[in-house]
Design a protein around this motif. Structure first.
Motif, mmCIF file in Angstrom:
data_model
loop_
_atom_site.group_PDB
_atom_site.id
_atom_site.type_symbol
_atom_site.label_atom_id
_atom_site.label_comp_id
_atom_site.label_asym_id
_atom_site.label_seq_id
_atom_site.Cartn_x
_atom_site.Cartn_y
_atom_site.Cartn_z
ATOM 1 N N ASP A 93 43.334 27.377 33.952
ATOM 2 C CA ASP A 93 43.032 27.667 35.115
ATOM 3 C C ASP A 93 42.552 29.034 35.364
ATOM 4 N N PHE A 94 42.429 29.793 34.339
ATOM 5 C CA PHE A 94 41.727 31.185 34.583
ATOM 6 C C PHE A 94 40.229 30.888 34.933
ATOM 7 N N THR A 95 39.835 31.767 35.877
ATOM 8 C CA THR A 95 38.611 31.974 36.246
ATOM 9 C C THR A 95 37.914 33.271 35.826
ATOM 10 N N VAL A 96 36.793 33.605 36.143
ATOM 11 C CA VAL A 96 36.077 34.658 35.642
ATOM 12 C C VAL A 96 36.646 35.820 36.586
ATOM 13 N N ASP A 97 36.796 35.652 37.694
ATOM 14 C CA ASP A 97 37.216 36.632 38.642
ATOM 15 C C ASP A 97 38.786 37.160 38.222
ATOM 16 N N ASP A 98 39.442 35.951 37.800
ATOM 17 C CA ASP A 98 40.990 36.121 37.730
ATOM 18 C C ASP A 98 41.091 37.100 36.282
ATOM 19 N N VAL A 99 40.126 36.603 35.280
ATOM 20 C CA VAL A 99 40.375 37.467 34.254
ATOM 21 C C VAL A 99 39.618 38.893 34.397
ATOM 22 N N TYR A 100 38.783 39.052 34.927
ATOM 23 C CA TYR A 100 38.233 40.374 35.526
ATOM 24 C C TYR A 100 39.156 41.273 35.995
ATOM 25 N N ALA A 101 39.848 40.835 36.974
ATOM 26 C CA ALA A 101 40.976 41.603 38.012
ATOM 27 C C ALA A 101 42.032 42.092 37.025
#
Length: 419
Positions: A93-101
């Protein structure tokens, strides 16, 4: 001595590890232009008052993509396998925005803790795809003003036994990954796993940085195969094994032989104190082993080593602040380092990891980038002993952060109003 030149910035009365007597450091065009006592110039001056200046800490092994997961699982995982399983479920469920934050939070902590160079290991497999890689690429771009970030891609859950992982690794390598790693201990065919990682490393002319031998059973290991492949492919100085906790379980004679093997092959070792201490020996009911490989002793016997962060606040290590100085201090405590070893313990988060990553422009030397941090102490030994504040940092001569020294308000003094 008086040296007159055009500088943009001068650090006055700095102590460096090469020069315990105070010197001035002149900066021009983002690089160190001179190091000498009493530089004569009209540049902006920063008085260090005999405090220690370093070229910044170097973190060779951190996982930005799976950091800061404390609120997403119970963290009752008591084994390496369970930790891998817990993150495998979450990362779907990781998203690019989630990993970035989450990665940005850790990077910012690392910056204000004095880290200027970093290699992050990025998981590549069919569950996460390239989303984590895309996020960390963006972090590399957006934080280049304060930190040089290198991306090492690797398959956390196997390679030969995980269809689709190989193709994704190749895609990431084509897209700019700078090193490749692996986890042979989770693969059904560990030697084939190692061989494929070396094949890809040679094809793309990049370094190898493996998670290896992460348990305390000395009856078997993959280290010998890594050394064999390193020698066969003439990859001396380009291969690192992380954790290598089996080395901590060897008696002196076998450890001496393993150390000699690593030194001969030119294979480096990264020790990850927080995770190694947290995960190893958890099945012991008493007298639990530390599971910490003695990096400073390996260094004395010719093996290039580093100490690094690994995980920050996730099932593998449910704490952390990305401070390499704290990690070096933790290592020194747990590894029974003597006072005479403290300088080597600081080397393990500065000069030695810079060599491990084959950085040619690291260090406080004329011509190198003006990547400088200032510690509120006066020597490398005291940096480990005291855990001083990191007061300020510069990247290419530009200030990236500053921390005020604490002020004591003695009886009879009136504190200034808080801002």
């Amino acid at each position: 001595m008086s040296v007159k030149s055009a500088f943009d910035l001068v650090f006055r009365n700095a102590v460096t590890r090469a020069s315990p007597a105070a010197v001035d450091i002149g900066i021009a065009d983002g690089r160190i232009a001179a190091i000498a006592p009493r530089l004569a110039c009209e540049a902006v001056e920063i008085e260090l008052g005999g405090r220690l200046a370093l070229s910044g800490f170097v973190d060779t092994h951190i996982h930005l993509d799976k950091a800061c997961l404390l609120g997403r699982c119970g963290h009752d995982n008591v084994s390496l396998t369970e930790a891998i399983r817990a993150v495998a479920v979450m990362k779907r469920d990781f998203t690019v925005d989630d990993v970035y934050a989450r990665g940005a939070m850790v990077i910012e902590r690392a910056i204000v803790s004095g880290t200027t160079r970093m290699r992050t290991h990025v998981e590549i497999d069919p569950r996460i795809g390239l989303r984590g890689f895309e996020a960390v690429k963006a972090l590399k771009r957006d934080y280049a003003w304060a930190l040089d970030l290198s991306l090492c891609v690797f398959p956390q859950e196997g390679l030969t036994n995980d269809p689709g992982a190989d193709e994704l690794l190749v895609a990431a390598l084509h897209d700019g990954a700078e090193a490749i790693g692996g986890c042979p201990y989770v693969d059904t065919d560990p030697n084939a796993h190692i061989t494929r990682i070396f094949d890809l490393a040679q094809t793309f002319d990049i370094d190898v940085d493996l998670h290896l031998d992460f348990d305390l059973d000395p009856s078997w290991r993959h280290m010998d195969e890594v050394c064999r492949q390193t020698e066969q492919r003439n990859y001396h100085g380009r291969v690192t094994i992380g954790h290598a906790t089996k080395l901590s379980a060897l008696p002196p004679d076998r450890l001496k032989a393993a150390t000699a093997r690593l030194a001969k092959a030119g294979v480096s070792v990264t020790v990850l104190p927080a995770t190694d201490l947290y995960l190893m020996g958890r099945d012991a009911t008493h007298n639990a082993p530390r599971g910490l490989t003695p990096a400073h002793r390996l260094v004395a016997d010719g093996v290039l080593c580093s100490v690094a962060t690994n995980n920050v606040q996730n099932p593998f290590t449910p704490f952390g602040d990305a401070s390499l100085l704290r990690m070096a201090n933790l290592y020194a405590n747990a590894a029974h380092a003597g006072i005479g070893d403290f300088d080597t313990c600081l080397d393990l988060v500065t000069d030695l990891p810079a060599r491990l990553m084959n950085l040619k422009d690291y260090g406080i030397a004329v011509g190198n980038p003006a990547d400088i941090i200032v510690l509120d102490t006066d020597s490398g030994t005291n940096a480990i002993a005291e855990l001083p504040d990191v007061l300020m940092g510069f990247k290419h001569g530009r200030k990236t952060f500053e921390r005020r020294r604490p002020t004591l308000f003695r009886p009879g003094t009136r504190p200034s109003p808080s801002p």
